[in-house]
Every structure is written in C-alpha cells, then in structure tokens.
Design a protein around this motif. Sequence first.
Motif: not given
Length: 344
Positions: A214-215, A217
């Motif tokens: 998620n994201g 990163d």
Amino acid sequence: MKALKKIAWITAVIPAMWACDNYEMPPIIPQTGSTLSSPSSGSSLVLNADNPEEVIPFTVTAADFGMTGTVTYEVEMDLAGSGFANAVSLGSSNSNIIEVTSETINDELLSKGAMLDTPTDVDFRVKASINQPLSPIFGETVTLSITPYNANVEFPVMYVPGDYQGWNPENEMTVLKSVNFDNVYEGYVHILPGGTGEFKVNETNSWDINYGDNGADGTLDQEGDNIKVTEFGTILMKVDLAAKTYTLGEPLYWGIIGDATEGGWDSETKMSFNRDENVLTITTDLKAGEMKFRANQDWGFNYGGSNGELTADGPNIAVSEAGNYTVTLDFRTPGEVKYTMTKN
C-alpha cells in the motif's frame, strides 16, 4: 575524650583486619572443554553424492566440569574464520561419538554459500553442557577441508504470483528462496512487456497469507495492493519477511548476441519468458559461430561460458553447427546462472 575515641576505633578495626587476613576464598573449580579428536584438525572430507546417508562419526574428548553429572556433547560448524557468528548444530550425544550424515553437512555448507565440488575450510567446535547449574563450555576450534557435492537443497521459499505467470500461487517454479535459512528471500522475477507488471508475494502456495504494498513504499502489507513495476525486464527481488520489507533491482531485458545470431554483434535478439519453467527462452536460427547473453544493449550485463554453465563476462559460447535451436537462460538456482542450447 579524643583518646577514648581513638582507642574505640582501633578496637573495632583490628578484629576486622584480623578477619580479612583469615578469610578464605572459595575454591576455583578447573574446567576443561571437549575437543573434536576425529576427524583430526587439518584432515579432508570429500562428501559423496551417491551416498548422502553415509554416517560420519565425530569423536570428541571428554569434558571436565569439576563435578559429576550427565554431559551432552554438541558439534557446531561454521565457515572458517567467521568466529562461529552463524554456527549451526550438526547433532548431539551423551557419548563421545556424534553421528552426522553426509547429507546434513552438505546441505548446511551449501546454505552458507560453499561452492560445489570445491574444497572449503570449515571450523568445528564442541559445545559441552552438564545437567548442573553451570554454563556450557566450548572446546578448541578444529578446521577441516570439506568438499560438498551438488544436491537439490530444499530452501525455504516464498511464492510470487502475478500477471506475468497467470496469477498462479501454486506455481512451484516462480519462487524466491532463503538460501541462508534466515527469513530473507531472494530470486529473479521475469516481468516482460505485454502485461500489467503487477504481482504479489505469498508465504504459501495459496492466497491464505499474501503481501502487497500500500503506497509503493517498499513495505509489505498483508492483503495489500499489488506490487507494480514501471519498467519491464528480469528483476532481482529481495524480501525480508521479518522486517516486512522488499527491494527490486534494475530491470534487465535479456537477449542473445553474436555472429551466430540474427543481429550479429551489434544488437541483441530478445528472449521471451516460459512461465511454467521460470526461464527465459528463444527458438531461433543460429549460424555456426559464437554468441553470448546480454541485457539492455549494455556489455556491462553479459554472460558467457560452456557446458551449460555461465559466468559474468565469461567466454563466448560456441555454436558448432548451423540450425534451428531452442536456447534458455536460467536464474533459478541461487548463486548460479545456467543455459541450455538444444538443436531442434
């Protein structure tokens, strides 16, 4: 008054000094560790691929804890010079002989990165414990030269289902491997043009425990968004499952090049991906001559060799006879790059 105080002070100190002079320290109990006596230091072992269940007896000397009790002897091993920073136990016994199979030693050596069929210096020590409230004691280090054999070590794996292989978590070929058995997984993911570039990593060959990001990163999130690459190619992926992080290397788009190939030495002929076998492949006409594997039109990324084995910047691969060939490039074995060249 001052004289009386001095007399009282002397009266109190003298008995204390007398007590110190007569105080006896508790006796120090000498302890002697156990040492590997056979195989002897400096000797060599060549492990036998034809007899992996062969038992190798490790004979150890007796440890002395200075008191009676049941002593357990455990043989530990690590690569020479490592200070037993990542020592592994090969087995234990209450007798002076610990029996270890050839396969056990071989698997542990390969997991530590030892080269196949190459003598490797290995340190051994004996850990002795007693069923008394005493700490274990270690004997002197003994160094042996051990030659491991080629074996299919069953490394822990994580599965990498994605668009590139049909979103199939049951594909046992598209996996990352933990070659050091340390919860850090590594392998190549072949995400070539023609798909979405999306994938996930799973702890098992099902969707029960899967991770995305998620994201975007670099952190793994359980049931998270699909991981997606923006550039296509063969990508080295590393996953630290304990830290829940991952990294992706530079995408490399591999092909064949050389005077035996269609593009000569000027341009690579791109390879495709076989998702069932997890290898790069190409079926093409080759001339008698030479070839290599190269990526991204860059000689900084090339492999050559012979007899199915490749090394970075290795020698040109000979094509002795013109014809139609199926060629594969294989990154599946940790620490090795292989190829096949089969005439159709």
